[in-house]
Design a protein around this motif. Structure first.
Motif, mmCIF file in Angstrom:
data_model
loop_
_atom_site.group_PDB
_atom_site.id
_atom_site.type_symbol
_atom_site.label_atom_id
_atom_site.label_comp_id
_atom_site.label_asym_id
_atom_site.label_seq_id
_atom_site.Cartn_x
_atom_site.Cartn_y
_atom_site.Cartn_z
ATOM 1 N N ARG A 70 -8.929 18.591 -32.495
ATOM 2 C CA ARG A 70 -8.183 17.969 -31.402
ATOM 3 C C ARG A 70 -7.806 19.039 -30.376
ATOM 4 N NH1 ARG A 70 -2.742 17.000 -29.855
ATOM 5 N NH2 ARG A 70 -2.402 14.923 -28.959
ATOM 6 N N LYS A 71 -8.136 18.789 -29.115
ATOM 7 C CA LYS A 71 -7.738 19.698 -28.038
ATOM 8 C C LYS A 71 -6.440 19.209 -27.415
ATOM 9 C CE LYS A 71 -9.497 21.901 -23.825
ATOM 10 N NZ LYS A 71 -10.657 21.997 -22.881
ATOM 11 N N ASP A 72 -6.429 17.961 -27.006
ATOM 12 C CA ASP A 72 -5.218 17.294 -26.554
ATOM 13 C C ASP A 72 -5.434 15.799 -26.778
ATOM 14 O OD1 ASP A 72 -6.687 16.268 -24.304
ATOM 15 O OD2 ASP A 72 -6.283 18.128 -23.228
ATOM 16 N N GLU A 73 -4.571 14.988 -26.238
ATOM 17 C CA GLU A 73 -4.624 13.557 -26.539
ATOM 18 C C GLU A 73 -5.898 12.895 -26.026
ATOM 19 O OE1 GLU A 73 -2.043 10.403 -28.263
ATOM 20 O OE2 GLU A 73 -3.017 12.293 -28.698
ATOM 21 N N ASP A 74 -6.507 13.457 -25.007
ATOM 22 C CA ASP A 74 -7.675 12.827 -24.406
ATOM 23 C C ASP A 74 -8.969 13.603 -24.622
ATOM 24 O OD1 ASP A 74 -6.144 10.688 -23.268
ATOM 25 O OD2 ASP A 74 -5.444 12.088 -21.737
ATOM 26 N N HIS A 75 -8.906 14.752 -25.284
ATOM 27 C CA HIS A 75 -10.098 15.576 -25.435
ATOM 28 C C HIS A 75 -10.158 16.192 -26.831
ATOM 29 C CE1 HIS A 75 -8.968 15.628 -21.121
ATOM 30 N NE2 HIS A 75 -10.268 15.469 -20.929
ATOM 31 N N PHE A 76 -11.380 16.526 -27.239
ATOM 32 C CA PHE A 76 -11.599 17.267 -28.484
ATOM 33 C C PHE A 76 -12.505 18.453 -28.175
ATOM 34 C CE2 PHE A 76 -14.915 14.057 -28.136
ATOM 35 C CZ PHE A 76 -16.078 14.758 -28.434
ATOM 36 N N ARG A 77 -12.538 19.408 -29.067
ATOM 37 C CA ARG A 77 -13.415 20.566 -28.886
ATOM 38 C C ARG A 77 -14.291 20.736 -30.127
ATOM 39 N NH1 ARG A 77 -11.722 25.266 -31.452
ATOM 40 N NH2 ARG A 77 -9.610 25.179 -32.343
ATOM 41 N N VAL A 78 -15.486 21.249 -29.910
ATOM 42 C CA VAL A 78 -16.453 21.438 -30.993
ATOM 43 C C VAL A 78 -16.514 22.915 -31.352
ATOM 44 C CG1 VAL A 78 -18.837 21.094 -31.727
ATOM 45 C CG2 VAL A 78 -17.781 19.470 -30.127
ATOM 46 N N GLY A 79 -16.403 23.220 -32.633
ATOM 47 C CA GLY A 79 -16.449 24.600 -33.096
ATOM 48 C C GLY A 79 -17.874 25.116 -33.235
ATOM 49 N N ASP A 80 -17.990 26.289 -33.825
ATOM 50 C CA ASP A 80 -19.294 26.941 -33.989
ATOM 51 C C ASP A 80 -20.145 26.207 -35.012
ATOM 52 O OD1 ASP A 80 -18.500 28.861 -32.170
ATOM 53 O OD2 ASP A 80 -17.723 30.204 -33.742
ATOM 54 N N LYS A 81 -21.455 26.186 -34.764
ATOM 55 C CA LYS A 81 -22.395 25.532 -35.670
ATOM 56 C C LYS A 81 -22.766 26.460 -36.824
ATOM 57 C CE LYS A 81 -24.601 22.475 -32.280
ATOM 58 N NZ LYS A 81 -25.897 22.077 -31.656
ATOM 59 N N ASP A 126 -8.495 2.627 -34.703
ATOM 60 C CA ASP A 126 -9.754 2.674 -33.986
ATOM 61 C C ASP A 126 -9.538 2.206 -32.548
ATOM 62 O OD1 ASP A 126 -9.268 0.005 -34.520
ATOM 63 O OD2 ASP A 126 -11.336 -0.488 -35.007
ATOM 64 N N MET A 127 -10.618 1.996 -31.804
ATOM 65 C CA MET A 127 -10.526 1.604 -30.392
ATOM 66 C C MET A 127 -9.560 2.528 -29.646
ATOM 67 S SD MET A 127 -10.618 -2.583 -30.714
ATOM 68 C CE MET A 127 -10.977 -2.847 -28.973
ATOM 69 N N CYS A 128 -9.799 3.841 -29.771
ATOM 70 C CA CYS A 128 -8.837 4.810 -29.239
ATOM 71 C C CYS A 128 -8.723 4.758 -27.721
ATOM 72 C CB CYS A 128 -9.202 6.218 -29.694
ATOM 73 S SG CYS A 128 -10.934 6.669 -29.428
ATOM 74 N N TRP A 129 -9.697 4.165 -27.038
ATOM 75 C CA TRP A 129 -9.606 4.073 -25.574
ATOM 76 C C TRP A 129 -8.519 3.106 -25.135
ATOM 77 C CZ3 TRP A 129 -13.434 2.455 -28.740
ATOM 78 C CH2 TRP A 129 -13.697 1.101 -28.800
ATOM 79 N N ILE A 130 -8.068 2.254 -26.038
ATOM 80 C CA ILE A 130 -6.921 1.392 -25.729
ATOM 81 C C ILE A 130 -5.843 1.596 -26.797
ATOM 82 C CG2 ILE A 130 -8.170 -0.349 -24.412
ATOM 83 C CD1 ILE A 130 -8.244 -2.071 -26.968
ATOM 84 N N GLY A 131 -5.633 2.845 -27.190
ATOM 85 C CA GLY A 131 -4.682 3.153 -28.252
ATOM 86 C C GLY A 131 -3.296 2.586 -27.985
ATOM 87 N N THR A 132 -2.611 2.252 -29.058
ATOM 88 C CA THR A 132 -1.297 1.631 -28.953
ATOM 89 C C THR A 132 -0.347 2.437 -28.088
ATOM 90 O OG1 THR A 132 -1.584 0.712 -31.177
ATOM 91 C CG2 THR A 132 0.653 0.747 -30.287
#
Length: 680
Positions: A157-168, A321-327
């Motif tokens: 989790r980066k913030d409430e609206d974004h995530f970050r991907v770590g090293d492969k 689920d349906m995080c685009w309309i999260g409670t």
């Protein structure tokens, strides 16, 4: 007309009437041929009786066709509809709130439901298996595709609206400990073979959380129990019985779960249902968090109940689920920091981009609802001997269409059986629930659908030993299952688990929230429980004509009020006009409540009643349609006859049809006004 609504048990049934007439005809026919000297007169009477039956049936069909929308001028049949809601329901003198009995399988309701079959996902099983914080390449995938090599990367989790991907990192044969709750995996068979790409989730080992919960002492807890709350969006108690019959049967008959038959919502929508449960307060009482509002802040500072459980040594886990309309995200600013130890939102965000490449409601070969259920099971495995607060809420199926909820029945049953057979329920308070009934479905416009929205499914199950260790609390809970209960009560029940306070109230007024482990008095009313008349299922309503002068004035006042809310955005939003009054009802109070003054004797056995208790104001519930945009609204408005004034609250206006993208022009500036705005 108000007198037509009878709160006594109703026994009228057209089939009974038809059968009685049929029997009468048969008896008359036999008499005719047993008395030869009066055959001609008897035959005439039989023919007259047959004609009467056909006239009765024809009038019934005609009356129904005229009133099928409950908006006709003839309200007699509509009142019969309301009476049918109350059939088999006895209003007792000693209990103020009596919810109506509603037949889950009433034919007029079942027409809104259909058989959706089974949900079939990809036949090529997922190449990656995930369980209890680990993942590996599935053996079946190797048999199908040969040598497989993969890469994985953690997702954070980066913030409430974004995530970050770590090293492969690469892997092939080994079992990998997940570095995070969410992992992105890509694989290929051979040099030029088939490829696989997916996002998976589990409950990863978190040393910090384990150290915290392992240090916890549960000696101070009154009820050291796990809490598992699993819910579906927009499911009334009756819809649960219709669409999840296997789960309900296992839960009530095998697990001996208790369903709250008097559970009543306190507001409109998911936030108004979950905030009282999770914070003990309404959105209005909490700090301003709505997008576009001055001084609005994130919801981190709300008094979340999971923080209390965390302080008591619990692992905390929450997801929807349906995080685009999260409670707490659609209208509100969401969280700044991750609110719980294990949070579903990063997985929801990372996986939603893959939905378009998969069959509906699937990720590869997995049904998306089952992924959430497996995540719940992983929480129990990862923290087997430590206390857990887990709340998972699924919306995809039931938010839009109640029928598709049946896809989850077998898997939810499987989750319960797994938890029971692995002894996880032996130390768990299990809650199966919903926030409210259907809001936008077609059934919502039926009379029964209106009631069902206010009575969602909410149930509890305790370990088998609970009754012996907490006999008075269990007895109170069983009795309370038939009393008026609300989301505020669930919050108080959670608090009692941590610290039980059995102190008598110094105030004669009942508290808004009451723990289900303590007796809820029969005289509790919607007013006591802070349920506005708009949402109180204890009340009876009578149909009034859409052409009634007061009805028309009330509807006009509602439209004016909605226009006043969007006045500052008139450059973007049309001014609405009344197009149609679809239905109107006036409130009829329980007659025992209206007449009851108290007890006439010291033992409380003889009621003292007034000869008449008249409310000089009236509550009207009006469903209307506006133009442009054809928005359909249901509103409760109070009419003060003495001054001919209407009082309307924004809290008691419900938009009951979809508005889609029609309100996008205020999406960022005033998302709370979207239901009233039709963009120019």
């Amino acid at each position: 007309m108000l007198a037509n609504l009878d709160f006594r048990p109703q026994h009228f049934d057209e089939r009974d009437t038809t059968n009685a007439l049929s029997n009468a005809m048969g008896a008359a026919w036999l008499r005719c041929f047993s008395r030869g000297w009066r055959r001609l007169r008897c035959l005439s009477l039989v023919l007259l009786l047959v004609l009467s039956v056909y006239m009765y049936l024809w009038l019934t069909v005609k009356r129904r066709s005229q009133n099928q929308d409950y908006g006709g001028t003839d309200s007699m049949y509509a009142n019969e509809v309301i009476n049918s809601l109350l059939r088999n329901q006895t209003f007792s003198r000693d209990q103020v709130c009596n919810h109506p009995y509603l037949d889950p399988f009433e034919p007029s309701i079942m027409k809104f439901y259909r058989d959706v079959g089974s949900l079939r996902c990809s036949e090529d099983g997922n190449w990656i298996k995930v369980n209890n914080g680990t993942f590996w390449i599935d053996k079946e995938a190797r048999l199908r595709h040969g040598k497989i090599s993969c890469q994985y990367a953690p997702i954070y989790r980066k913030d409430e609206d974004h995530f970050r991907v770590g090293d492969k990192k690469s892997f092939d044969n080994e079992v990998i400990s997940a570095p995070a709750d969410v992992i992105q995996v890509s694989c290929q068979s051979g040099l030029f073979g088939a490829k696989y790409s997916n996002v998976h989730t589990t409950v990863a080992y978190n040393r910090e959380v384990h150290e915290r919960v392992n240090k916890a002492s549960y000696d101070q807890l009154y009820m050291p129990l796990n809490v598992l709350m699993f819910g579906f969006d927009s499911v009334s108690r009756n819809t649960w019985l219709r669409t999840l019959p296997k789960t309900h049967k296992y839960f009530t008959e095998h697990l001996k779960g208790i369903v709250l038959k008097g559970y009543n919502i306190v507001g409109d929508g998911t936030p108004q249902a979950l905030l009282p449960i999770l914070t003990g307060q309404t959105e209005i009482e909490l700090p301003e968090a709505r997008r576009g509002k001055p001084d609005a802040k994130v919801v981190d500072g709300h008094p979340w109940i999971w923080n209390d459980f965390k302080k008591s040594g619990y692992m905390t886990q929450w997801g929807e689920d349906m995080c685009w309309i999260g409670t707490f995200n659609l209208r509100m600013l969401g969280f700044d920091k991750q609110p719980v130890d294990h949070f579903w939102r990063p997985y929801c965000q990372a996986s939603e981009g893959l939905h378009k490449y998969n069959k509906p409601f699937c990720l590869g070969s997995e049904r998306r609802h089952k992924v959430m259920m497996e995540w719940v099971k992983d929480g129990f495995q990862m923290y087997q001997n430590r206390l857990k607060f887990i709340f998972a809420f699924h919306s995809e199926y039931s938010h839009e269409d109640s029928s598709t909820l049946s896809w989850a029945d077998d898997d939810l049953l499987g989750m319960l059986k797994y938890l029971e057979e692995n002894n996880y329920l032996n130390n768990t308070m299990l809650i199966l629930m919903s926030d409210h009934g259907a809001r936008f479905h077609a059934v919502r416009e039926s009379m029964q659908g209106k009631y069902e929205e206010r009575m969602p499914y909410f149930s509890f199950r305790f370990p088998t030993w609970f009754q012996k260790k907490y006999p008075s609390e269990f007895k109170a809970f069983k009795n309370n299952a038939n009393r008026l209960t609300t989301p505020f009560d669930i919050h108080e029940t959670f608090r009692d688990m941590m610290k039980f306070e059995n102190k008598p109230s110094e105030n004669e007024k009942l508290p808004r929230g009451m723990s289900l482990f303590k007796p809820i008095p029969k005289h509790r009313s919607c007013t006591d429980a802070d349920i506005s008349p708009h949402w109180c299922a204890c009340l009876g309503w009578n149909i009034v004509s859409a052409t009634d002068p007061i009805t028309k004035k009330a509807a006009a006042s509602i439209v004016d009020f909605m226009n006043s809310l969007t006045e500052k955005f008139r450059s973007k939003c049309h001014s609405l006009s009344l197009k149609l009054i679809k239905s109107a009802m006036v409130m009829q109070s329980n007659p025992y409540i209206a007449r009851f003054l108290g007890s006439a004797d010291v033992d409380g056995r003889v009621p003292k009643e007034s000869k008449g208790a008249v409310d000089k104001s009236a509550l009207y519930q009006i469903t209307l349609q506006t133009t442009p945009g054809d928005g359909v609204f249901e509103t409760t408005v109070k009419h003060f006859a003495s001054v001919d004034k209407f009082v309307i609250s924004e809290r008691e206006i419900s938009r009951i049809n979809k508005y889609g993208s029609a309100a996008n022009c205020v999406y960022n500036d005033a998302p709370h006004l979207r239901q009233y705005c039709y963009c120019k």
